[in-house]
Design an enzyme around this catalytic site. Structure first.
Site, PDB file in Angstrom:
ATOM      1  N   ASN A   1       0.870  -1.183   0.000  1.00  0.00           N
ATOM      2  CA  ASN A   1       0.000   0.000   0.000  1.00  0.00           C
ATOM      3  C   ASN A   1       0.906   1.232   0.000  1.00  0.00           C
ATOM      4  O   ASN A   1       1.510   1.556   1.015  1.00  0.00           O
ATOM      5  CB  ASN A   1      -0.890  -0.016   1.252  1.00  0.00           C
ATOM      6  CG  ASN A   1      -1.677   1.273   1.405  1.00  0.00           C
ATOM      7  OD1 ASN A   1      -1.878   2.008   0.440  1.00  0.00           O
ATOM      8  ND2 ASN A   1      -2.127   1.557   2.623  1.00  0.00           N
ATOM      9  N   TRP A   2       0.965   1.893  -1.151  1.00  0.00           N
ATOM     10  CA  TRP A   2       1.879   3.037  -1.264  1.00  0.00           C
ATOM     11  C   TRP A   2       1.321   4.316  -0.642  1.00  0.00           C
ATOM     12  O   TRP A   2       2.011   5.327  -0.602  1.00  0.00           O
ATOM     13  CB  TRP A   2       2.203   3.288  -2.739  1.00  0.00           C
ATOM     14  CG  TRP A   2       3.141   2.299  -3.341  1.00  0.00           C
ATOM     15  CD1 TRP A   2       3.822   1.306  -2.695  1.00  0.00           C
ATOM     16  CD2 TRP A   2       3.514   2.204  -4.720  1.00  0.00           C
ATOM     17  NE1 TRP A   2       4.590   0.604  -3.589  1.00  0.00           N
ATOM     18  CE2 TRP A   2       4.424   1.130  -4.834  1.00  0.00           C
ATOM     19  CE3 TRP A   2       3.163   2.912  -5.867  1.00  0.00           C
ATOM     20  CZ2 TRP A   2       4.987   0.769  -6.059  1.00  0.00           C
ATOM     21  CZ3 TRP A   2       3.717   2.545  -7.078  1.00  0.00           C
ATOM     22  CH2 TRP A   2       4.623   1.488  -7.171  1.00  0.00           C
ATOM     23  N   LYS A   3       0.048   4.301  -0.264  1.00  0.00           N
ATOM     24  CA  LYS A   3      -0.587   5.513   0.283  1.00  0.00           C
ATOM     25  C   LYS A   3      -0.361   6.673  -0.683  1.00  0.00           C
ATOM     26  O   LYS A   3      -0.374   6.473  -1.893  1.00  0.00           O
ATOM     27  CB  LYS A   3      -0.046   5.801   1.688  1.00  0.00           C
ATOM     28  CG  LYS A   3       0.007   4.555   2.565  1.00  0.00           C
ATOM     29  CD  LYS A   3       0.267   4.872   3.988  1.00  0.00           C
ATOM     30  CE  LYS A   3       0.501   3.592   4.757  1.00  0.00           C
ATOM     31  NZ  LYS A   3       0.280   3.718   6.165  1.00  0.00           N
TER      32      LYS A   3
ATOM     33  N   HIS B   1      -9.344   1.055   4.680  1.00  0.00           N
ATOM     34  CA  HIS B   1      -8.044   1.189   5.349  1.00  0.00           C
ATOM     35  C   HIS B   1      -8.214   2.081   6.571  1.00  0.00           C
ATOM     36  O   HIS B   1      -9.017   3.011   6.574  1.00  0.00           O
ATOM     37  CB  HIS B   1      -7.019   1.786   4.374  1.00  0.00           C
ATOM     38  CG  HIS B   1      -5.627   1.787   4.938  1.00  0.00           C
ATOM     39  ND1 HIS B   1      -5.169   2.800   5.741  1.00  0.00           N
ATOM     40  CD2 HIS B   1      -4.618   0.884   4.841  1.00  0.00           C
ATOM     41  CE1 HIS B   1      -3.923   2.509   6.108  1.00  0.00           C
ATOM     42  NE2 HIS B   1      -3.573   1.355   5.581  1.00  0.00           N
TER      43      HIS B   1
ATOM     44  N   GLU C   1      -6.576   4.506   7.646  1.00  0.00           N
ATOM     45  CA  GLU C   1      -6.469   5.959   7.394  1.00  0.00           C
ATOM     46  C   GLU C   1      -7.768   6.491   6.795  1.00  0.00           C
ATOM     47  O   GLU C   1      -8.159   7.629   7.067  1.00  0.00           O
ATOM     48  CB  GLU C   1      -5.256   6.235   6.493  1.00  0.00           C
ATOM     49  CG  GLU C   1      -3.966   6.088   7.288  1.00  0.00           C
ATOM     50  CD  GLU C   1      -2.775   5.584   6.501  1.00  0.00           C
ATOM     51  OE1 GLU C   1      -2.763   5.672   5.268  1.00  0.00           O
ATOM     52  OE2 GLU C   1      -1.835   5.064   7.150  1.00  0.00           O
TER      53      GLU C   1
ATOM     54  N   GLU D   1      -5.398  -5.183  10.368  1.00  0.00           N
ATOM     55  CA  GLU D   1      -4.361  -4.182  10.619  1.00  0.00           C
ATOM     56  C   GLU D   1      -4.676  -3.452  11.927  1.00  0.00           C
ATOM     57  O   GLU D   1      -5.507  -2.526  11.947  1.00  0.00           O
ATOM     58  CB  GLU D   1      -4.329  -3.156   9.486  1.00  0.00           C
ATOM     59  CG  GLU D   1      -4.027  -3.761   8.144  1.00  0.00           C
ATOM     60  CD  GLU D   1      -3.418  -2.730   7.207  1.00  0.00           C
ATOM     61  OE1 GLU D   1      -2.241  -2.900   6.851  1.00  0.00           O
ATOM     62  OE2 GLU D   1      -4.100  -1.757   6.871  1.00  0.00           O
TER      63      GLU D   1
ATOM     64  N   GLY E   1       2.306   2.098  10.807  1.00  0.00           N
ATOM     65  CA  GLY E   1       3.248   3.218  10.694  1.00  0.00           C
ATOM     66  C   GLY E   1       3.917   3.599  11.997  1.00  0.00           C
ATOM     67  O   GLY E   1       4.527   4.664  12.107  1.00  0.00           O
TER      68      GLY E   1
ATOM     69  N   SER F   1       3.430  -2.289  10.326  1.00  0.00           N
ATOM     70  CA  SER F   1       4.885  -2.251  10.521  1.00  0.00           C
ATOM     71  C   SER F   1       5.582  -3.560  10.117  1.00  0.00           C
ATOM     72  O   SER F   1       6.519  -4.002  10.780  1.00  0.00           O
ATOM     73  CB  SER F   1       5.227  -1.859  11.966  1.00  0.00           C
ATOM     74  OG  SER F   1       4.736  -0.552  12.227  1.00  0.00           O
TER      75      SER F   1
ATOM     76  N   GLY G   1       2.905  -1.081   4.324  1.00  0.00           N
ATOM     77  CA  GLY G   1       2.875   0.340   3.973  1.00  0.00           C
ATOM     78  C   GLY G   1       4.279   0.865   3.751  1.00  0.00           C
ATOM     79  O   GLY G   1       4.877   0.703   2.687  1.00  0.00           O
ATOM     80  N   GLY G   2       4.850   1.469   4.797  1.00  0.00           N
ATOM     81  CA  GLY G   2       6.151   2.137   4.688  1.00  0.00           C
ATOM     82  C   GLY G   2       7.238   1.303   4.023  1.00  0.00           C
ATOM     83  O   GLY G   2       7.957   1.788   3.140  1.00  0.00           O
TER      84      GLY G   2
HETATM   85  C1  PEP Z   1      -0.666   0.122   5.901  1.00  0.00           C
HETATM   86  O1  PEP Z   1      -0.668   1.265   5.483  1.00  0.00           O
HETATM   87  O2  PEP Z   1      -1.554  -0.640   5.559  1.00  0.00           O
HETATM   88  C2  PEP Z   1       0.425  -0.301   6.795  1.00  0.00           C
HETATM   89  C3  PEP Z   1       0.342  -1.483   7.322  1.00  0.00           C
HETATM   90  O3  PEP Z   1       1.441   0.588   6.995  1.00  0.00           O
HETATM   91  P1  PEP Z   1       2.867   0.261   7.703  1.00  0.00           P
HETATM   92  O4  PEP Z   1       3.382  -1.005   7.097  1.00  0.00           O
HETATM   93  O5  PEP Z   1       3.722   1.442   7.378  1.00  0.00           O
HETATM   94  O6  PEP Z   1       2.607   0.097   9.152  1.00  0.00           O
END
Ligand code: PEP
Length: 243
Positions: free
Chosen positions: A8-10, A91, A93, A161, A167, A201, A222-223
């Site tokens: 997930n590049w956001k 998601h 966010e 999640e 994050g 994470s 994500g990150g």
């Molecule tokens: C996400 O955005 O779905 C996520 C899990 O982010 P991160 O891996 O950065 O925690």
């Protein structure tokens, strides 16, 4: 079942960066891992142009209407026409920064199914809810809200999640993930035969242990998914643990 590694590049990687990423991404040469990438809407076309054949491209968010006076929104049909095959829905966010409700998530799942997109629906508890012992209640409520809408879909996935792990660098333990995924699977009832991914994470150092855990069919990243070399390391970690 193959393992799923979803990126997930956001709001990262515009069209040029998306192309560069996918040109450099070394997809594992194994049918035991499936790589999904969710770029921003504007980068879907260039991602599709440059993605290795094994990489599937999805959309990060959709509206439930097919079209209309809804400035800034994109429909499931438009995403499908642009070449996306999956839709990330609900998601954390979207839920917590943009006020998306369980009812909105249900409408989006219906829209994705209508357009032939694979819904990848995110659920997860806040830290206060976990501390108050409400994990089971929250996950059952979130899954219960959209489970009937899956009726029209040929395929779907759920991503667990925990909001406190997204994050933050904090990760659920493999045992936490197994517990939560079991709740999600039970709440899905006769729609439980789908991959359930863990997100929060995930990085190369913890990916294997998480994917080895019972009930964990893959990861949503994500990150750590923003760098093609790091994402490839996570995808490689899935191969030895894929049954
Ligand atoms: C996400 O955005 O779905 C996520 C899990 O982010 P991160 O891996 O950065 O925690």
């Amino acid at each position: 079942m193959t393992k799923v590694v979803a990126a997930n590049w956001k709001m990262h990687h515009g069209p040029r960066e998306a192309a560069g990423f996918l040109t450099r991404y070394a997809a594992p040469a194994s049918s035991r891992v499936r790589t999904l990438v969710f770029p921003p809407h504007l980068s879907i076309a260039s991602a599709l142009r440059c993605a290795p054949a094994a990489v599937e491209i999805g959309v990060q968010n959709i509206h439930w209407e097919r079209s209309g006076a809804l400035t800034g929104e994109v429909s499931a049909e438009m995403a499908r026409e642009a070449g996306a095959t999956l839709a990330l829905i609900g998601h954390s966010e979207r839920r917590h920064l943009f006020g998306e409700s369980d009812a909105d998530v249900e409408r989006k799942v219906r829209a994705a199914a209508r357009a032939g997109l694979v819904p990848v629906v995110c659920v997860g508890e806040l830290v206060e809810e976990r501390r108050a012992g409400k994990l089971n209640e929250v996950l059952r409520r979130q899954v219960g809200a959209f489970v009937d809408a899956l009726a029209g879909a040929k395929e779907w996935m759920v991503a667990y999640e925990p909001v406190w792990a997204i994050g933050t660098g904090e990760t659920a333990t493999p045992a936490d993930a197994t517990e939560a995924h079991s709740i999600v699977r039970a709440a899905l009832g006769d729609r439980s035969g789908c991959p359930i991914l863990y997100g929060g994470s995930v990085k190369p150092a913890n990916a294997r242990a998480l994917m080895e855990a019972a009930e964990v069919d893959g990861v949503l990243v994500g990150g750590a998914s923003l760098d093609p070399v790091v994402l490839a390391r996570i995808a490689e970690a899935a191969i030895p643990v894929a049954p």
